[in-house]
Design a protein around this motif. Structure first.
Motif, PDB file in Angstrom:
ATOM      1  N   ALA A  68      -5.613  -9.053  -1.278  1.00  0.00           N
ATOM      2  CA  ALA A  68      -5.626  -7.743  -1.938  1.00  0.00           C
ATOM      3  C   ALA A  68      -5.431  -6.635  -0.895  1.00  0.00           C
ATOM      4  CB  ALA A  68      -6.944  -7.558  -2.676  1.00  0.00           C
ATOM      5  N   ARG A  69      -6.077  -6.775   0.260  1.00  0.00           N
ATOM      6  CA  ARG A  69      -5.907  -5.765   1.316  1.00  0.00           C
ATOM      7  C   ARG A  69      -4.460  -5.713   1.789  1.00  0.00           C
ATOM      8  NH1 ARG A  69     -10.854  -7.958   3.159  1.00  0.00           N
ATOM      9  NH2 ARG A  69     -12.441  -6.758   2.127  1.00  0.00           N
ATOM     10  N   LEU A  70      -3.852  -6.888   1.933  1.00  0.00           N
ATOM     11  CA  LEU A  70      -2.448  -6.938   2.351  1.00  0.00           C
ATOM     12  C   LEU A  70      -1.577  -6.202   1.340  1.00  0.00           C
ATOM     13  CD1 LEU A  70      -0.055  -8.538   4.003  1.00  0.00           C
ATOM     14  CD2 LEU A  70      -0.082  -9.957   1.967  1.00  0.00           C
ATOM     15  N   LEU A  71      -1.811  -6.477   0.047  1.00  0.00           N
ATOM     16  CA  LEU A  71      -0.986  -5.854  -0.988  1.00  0.00           C
ATOM     17  C   LEU A  71      -1.209  -4.341  -1.024  1.00  0.00           C
ATOM     18  CD1 LEU A  71      -1.271  -8.479  -3.869  1.00  0.00           C
ATOM     19  CD2 LEU A  71       0.640  -8.100  -2.335  1.00  0.00           C
ATOM     20  N   GLN A  72      -2.456  -3.947  -0.818  1.00  0.00           N
ATOM     21  CA  GLN A  72      -2.793  -2.521  -0.781  1.00  0.00           C
ATOM     22  C   GLN A  72      -1.950  -1.821   0.298  1.00  0.00           C
ATOM     23  OE1 GLN A  72      -6.968  -2.291  -0.074  1.00  0.00           O
ATOM     24  NE2 GLN A  72      -7.290  -0.550  -1.415  1.00  0.00           N
ATOM     25  N   GLU A  73      -1.910  -2.452   1.454  1.00  0.00           N
ATOM     26  CA  GLU A  73      -1.195  -1.900   2.595  1.00  0.00           C
ATOM     27  C   GLU A  73       0.311  -1.877   2.335  1.00  0.00           C
ATOM     28  OE1 GLU A  73      -2.573  -0.635   5.274  1.00  0.00           O
ATOM     29  OE2 GLU A  73      -0.681  -0.270   6.345  1.00  0.00           O
ATOM     30  N   LEU A  74       0.825  -2.992   1.800  1.00  0.00           N
ATOM     31  CA  LEU A  74       2.270  -3.088   1.530  1.00  0.00           C
ATOM     32  C   LEU A  74       2.698  -2.014   0.535  1.00  0.00           C
ATOM     33  CD1 LEU A  74       3.168  -6.876   1.071  1.00  0.00           C
ATOM     34  CD2 LEU A  74       4.260  -5.241   2.587  1.00  0.00           C
ATOM     35  N   ILE A  75       1.889  -1.848  -0.509  1.00  0.00           N
ATOM     36  CA  ILE A  75       2.259  -0.883  -1.555  1.00  0.00           C
ATOM     37  C   ILE A  75       2.127   0.544  -1.024  1.00  0.00           C
ATOM     38  CG2 ILE A  75       1.415   0.019  -3.787  1.00  0.00           C
ATOM     39  CD1 ILE A  75       1.254  -3.039  -4.517  1.00  0.00           C
ATOM     40  N   HIS A  76       1.170   0.750  -0.164  1.00  0.00           N
ATOM     41  CA  HIS A  76       1.032   2.063   0.461  1.00  0.00           C
ATOM     42  C   HIS A  76       2.275   2.370   1.323  1.00  0.00           C
ATOM     43  CE1 HIS A  76      -0.508   5.289   2.953  1.00  0.00           C
ATOM     44  NE2 HIS A  76      -0.268   4.536   4.021  1.00  0.00           N
ATOM     45  N   ARG A  77       2.684   1.386   2.128  1.00  0.00           N
ATOM     46  CA  ARG A  77       3.810   1.616   3.036  1.00  0.00           C
ATOM     47  C   ARG A  77       5.140   1.717   2.325  1.00  0.00           C
ATOM     48  NH1 ARG A  77       3.239  -1.764   8.596  1.00  0.00           N
ATOM     49  NH2 ARG A  77       1.060  -1.297   8.976  1.00  0.00           N
ATOM     50  N   TYR A  78       5.369   0.820   1.363  1.00  0.00           N
ATOM     51  CA  TYR A  78       6.698   0.758   0.784  1.00  0.00           C
ATOM     52  C   TYR A  78       6.846   1.629  -0.466  1.00  0.00           C
ATOM     53  CZ  TYR A  78      11.143  -1.020  -0.755  1.00  0.00           C
ATOM     54  OH  TYR A  78      12.455  -1.097  -1.144  1.00  0.00           O
ATOM     55  N   TYR A  79       5.823   1.601  -1.313  1.00  0.00           N
ATOM     56  CA  TYR A  79       5.937   2.358  -2.574  1.00  0.00           C
ATOM     57  C   TYR A  79       5.207   3.705  -2.513  1.00  0.00           C
ATOM     58  CZ  TYR A  79       7.644  -2.047  -4.545  1.00  0.00           C
ATOM     59  OH  TYR A  79       8.363  -3.172  -4.803  1.00  0.00           O
ATOM     60  N   HIS A  80       4.535   3.973  -1.403  1.00  0.00           N
ATOM     61  CA  HIS A  80       3.778   5.222  -1.206  1.00  0.00           C
ATOM     62  C   HIS A  80       2.794   5.467  -2.347  1.00  0.00           C
ATOM     63  CE1 HIS A  80       6.625   5.716   1.947  1.00  0.00           C
ATOM     64  NE2 HIS A  80       7.615   5.692   1.089  1.00  0.00           N
ATOM     65  N   ARG A  81       2.144   4.412  -2.755  1.00  0.00           N
ATOM     66  CA  ARG A  81       1.118   4.549  -3.793  1.00  0.00           C
ATOM     67  C   ARG A  81      -0.191   4.023  -3.248  1.00  0.00           C
ATOM     68  NH1 ARG A  81       4.068   2.238  -9.075  1.00  0.00           N
ATOM     69  NH2 ARG A  81       5.852   3.625  -8.939  1.00  0.00           N
ATOM     70  N   GLU A  82      -1.274   4.636  -3.709  1.00  0.00           N
ATOM     71  CA  GLU A  82      -2.590   4.185  -3.244  1.00  0.00           C
ATOM     72  C   GLU A  82      -3.250   3.345  -4.346  1.00  0.00           C
ATOM     73  OE1 GLU A  82      -3.393   4.679  -0.191  1.00  0.00           O
ATOM     74  OE2 GLU A  82      -1.693   6.046   0.131  1.00  0.00           O
TER      75      GLU A  82
END
Lengths: 521, 252
Positions: A68-82
């Motif tokens: 979940a932490r990995l996905l949180q980070e990926l989505i933050h970086r790529y989709y700019h969503r928190e």
């Protein structure tokens, strides 16, 4: 003519279809109606890479939380969503449990096999639950063999070639002096050996559960053949790699080292240490091979004895009739009785009243710290005594193997292991059976083979304290047996010949050659 | 036939250790002893026959199963109710049914001996049980009543208890100890199996079978004679139930 052309074209068709099928679950993620704002196949692949990385590092970090932490980070970086952790966890469950793990059921892919003209169904898992540990409440994930192969197919290499190719990389990296890269490669090598072991474990489980199917598909023969070929090929390369590392280290240590080179030496030391661990693991594959062979024989024997070719479908044969007939409680109990635990009655002996009594404690007879320590110490002593007895048994067995192998060298310059065993079979058949049936015998031969030229020193002639089993027994043997000491040194060399033993084991025939004290044959 | 004292001792030692733990793992001495045909013969011909148990070897593990309706080593309904912390026999019935449904989730193939999946979500298990309970409840009431009058306890009168419970209660803090929802009931039954190393509950959400369970299933049930015994048990119960129904019909 046309038929032959046809056969050639479709040879291995089923395998090709299966290789394609494993990508299905990842691609099907794009058809899900939830989370359409993200590329689920890419996220799925990212999760699989995360699990792979964890398996390489043996960190045991691939929990749902960490994913979940990995996905949180990926989505933050790529989709700019928190995403909050809860949201990320929901996405993880959706992606992993529903997508990659299909709620625990295997993924299925049906296809016609044009090679055989039959319809086939390929069932596979991509992500699995790691080996269970009841105490651990968190779930650890690992990639299945199919999952690992999928990732290797996307970029790297086929699993079967994995060890060899990784060995090749390692060699290049050492030669180029890229030591950090070498360390990673050595970890990949470790994973490849572990995967091979895992395959053997899976085969064992399949033998236990359905020996007939395994026999029908010649799975054991195929696996043993693959292991034989790999062991032979890889052992050579492992030996070369160790030599290459030693040689590189020597070069580095001659002359002044720059700071960077010193760091390189440190990394090299780590690479060497890990490589030795892996070589040890790799050798144990040999033992596993024998174990699985024995298991197969036992299982076939059990099957013949109990003639169990019966299958049970709990759903249609037990559950549905029970529902249909409104089964009574005792019938339901009868059906599940075989898996229920054993009940043992405890009885009270009046003499107990005369035994030392403990004052009742608040918590169910909780032990005091002192008692726990005493109990622990006693258990430890018992464990140690047990371990010592096992160790003595192991050493004495090793001594008898070495005596058998080395005694002929007192009078002959060299001898083949096959000759030693043939003579033993004539002299003492029981002992021959015992030795050839013991796995430690093969491990001992392989270890001797990897040691190169082995000098036979007595304790007085050895400067260092000898700790490992094999050198320890060799020293003891040289000290207690002047004839063996007189051999000076010996080497166990692999030959092209093969020995087939009564139990059906196949191994290379080794030549044991005497060397003088100076190491010259 | 004469047996050596040492072999009898070894066979007995294996039996006692199995009684103690239900399984023997990583005990080389006992496992080697089991490999001796004399020891195995004593176990099969004397101990298994007299104690009405079955001993299996799988890989380097040994297991003991009390088998069908063992009066000495099997638990009675009452004892099991206490062990599973259940209040009534209806609940115990539901517990047995839950275990049967669980096995049916994993072993539902006609041509495979391997468990067909890695784990089952508790929600899915709950839905399966509820599906069966609804099916039973939809059976014409007179038929159910006729049967339950004499057999006292069966699926039909347990169905009501199950269906009266809500599937889940998200206000509950400790899921395992709650008694007001189906998932908590499942957790309580599965916790009993977990204590016996038969299953593992994953994060209170899913359940997977452990090797001990898989091995017991394969070795006990996947055997023609034993399977026939169980099917006969089911058939006799069914025939008995039907006979009872028609007799009562006639009396009425």
């Amino acid at each position: 003519m046309i038929m032959k052309y046809w056969e050639e074209m479709f040879a291995g068709f089923s395998e090709r279809m299966q290789n394609i099928a494993v990508f299905g679950p990842l691609l099907q993620l794009s058809q899900k109606t939830s989370y359409q704002e993200y590329s689920l196949p890419a996220l799925g692949l990212a999760v699989m890479l995360f699990v792979l990385e964890d398996m390489l590092r043996t960190d045991k970090q691939s929990t749902y939380d960490n994913i979940a932490r990995l996905l949180q980070e990926l989505i933050h970086r790529y989709y700019h969503r928190e995403l909050s952790h809860r949201e990320a966890l929901d996405l993880t469950y959706f992606l992993v449990k529903e997508g990659l793990m299909n709620q625990g059921r295997p993924h299925q892919y049906e296809y016609p096999d044009f090679g055989t003209g039959k319809s086939e169904t390929y069932k596979f898992h991509l992500v699995e639950l790691a080996d269970y540990q009841v105490e651990e409440k968190t779930v650890l994930l690992k990639l299945s063999t199919a999952g690992l192969e999928l990732l290797f197919k996307t970029k790297e290499m086929y699993n079967e070639l994995q060890i060899s190719i990784t060995q090749l990389y390692l060699r290049q990296q050492i030669q180029k002096g890229v030591f950090d890269g070498a360390l990673r490669t050595v970890e990949e090598l470790a994973l490849a050996v572990r995967t091979e072991k895992e395959r053997i474990r899976q085969l064992e489980e399949r033998i236990i559960q359905d020996v007939l199917q395994v026999a029908r598909e010649h799975e054991l023969e195929k696996q043993i053949q693959r292991i034989n070929e790999q062991l032979q090929r890889e052992q050579e390369v492992f030996k070369e790699l160790t030599e290459l590392i030693d040689h590189t280290m020597e070069q580095y240590q001659q002359g002044g080292l720059s700071e960077r080179e010193e760091r390189g030496v440190q990394s090299m030391m780590t690479v060497r240490r890990r490589l030795l661990d892996i070589i040890y693991e790799h050798e144990s594959l040999f033992k596993e091979k024998l174990r699985v062979h024995q298991l197969m024989l036992q299982s076939i024997e059990a099957m013949i004895l109990t003639s169990f070719t019966t299958k049970v479908n709990f759903d249609t044969e037990f559950l549905q009739p029970a529902v249909g007939q409104n089964a009574s409680i005792n019938v339901l109990k009868g059906i599940i009785d075989p898996i229920l635990p054993i009940r043992i009655n405890s009885f009270f002996h009046p003499g107990r009243a005369l035994m030392p009594q403990y004052l009742q404690r608040d918590e169910e007879e909780e032990l005091t710290t002192q008692e726990v320590l005493e109990l622990d110490a006693r258990r430890l002593r018992e464990e140690e005594a047990k371990e010592r007895a096992l160790q003595l048994e192991r050493l004495s067995r090793l001594e008898s193997f070495l005596l058998l192998l080395l005694r002929p060298l007192i009078h002959h310059p060299e001898v083949l292991v096959s000759n030693i065993l043939n003579e033993l079979a004539v002299e003492d058949y029981e002992k021959h059976r015992e030795i050839t049936g013991h796995m430690d015998f093969y491990t001992c031969l392989v270890q001797l083979h990897q040691l190169g030229v082995v000098p036979l020193y007595t304790r007085n002639e050895v400067d260092l304290l000898v700790l490992d089993d094999l050198p320890q027994v060799l020293v003891k043997l040289a000290a207690s047996n002047p004839g063996i000491h007189g051999i000076g040194a010996f080497e166990v060399i692999a030959t092209d010949r093969v020995i087939t033993l009564p139990q059906g084991y196949v191994m290379s025939d080794f030549l044991i050659r005497r060397h003088g004290n100076n190491g010259v044959g | 036939m004469e047996w050596a004292k040492e072999d009898v001792q070894l066979a007995f030692r294996i039996f006692l250790r199995l009684l103690e733990n239900g399984q023997i793992i990583d005990e080389r001495e006992l496992f080697y002893a089991y490999q001796r045909s004399e020891v195995r013969q004593i176990l099969e011909e004397v101990i298994e026959a007299e104690a009405d148990v079955k001993i299996f070897a799988l890989g380097d593990h040994l297991y003991l199963s009390p088998g069908l309706d063992n009066r000495t080593f099997g638990y009675t309904n009452e004892e099991l109710r206490e062990k599973m912390k259940l209040r009534t026999n209806q609940e115990l019935y539901l517990a047995y049914f839950t275990i049967l449904c669980l096995l049916a989730k994993f072993y539902n193939s006609d041509d495979q001996t391997l468990a067909s999946r890695q784990f089952v979500p508790l929600e899915e298990l709950e839905e399966t049980i509820t599906g069966h309970m609804r099916r039973i409840q939809e059976t014409p009431p007179e038929q159910v009543e006729e049967v339950s009058a004499d057999l006292q306890l069966n699926l039909a009168n347990s169905a009501e208890i199950w269906l009266d419970l809500p599937p889940f209660d998200d206000t509950v803090k400790n899921l395992r100890s709650a008694r007001n929802n189906r998932i908590s009931f499942l957790l309580r039954v599965l916790a009993f199996l977990e204590e016996e190393d038969l299953v593992q509950i994953l994060q209170e959400h899913e359940v997977r079978l452990l090797p001990k369970m898989e091995h017991l299933v394969v070795r006990y049930y996947f055997h023609s004679q034993r399977k026939d015994e169980l099917l006969a048990l089911l058939a006799t119960d069914g025939a008995f139930t039907q006979r009872l129904g028609s007799e009562q019909h006639a009396t009425h």
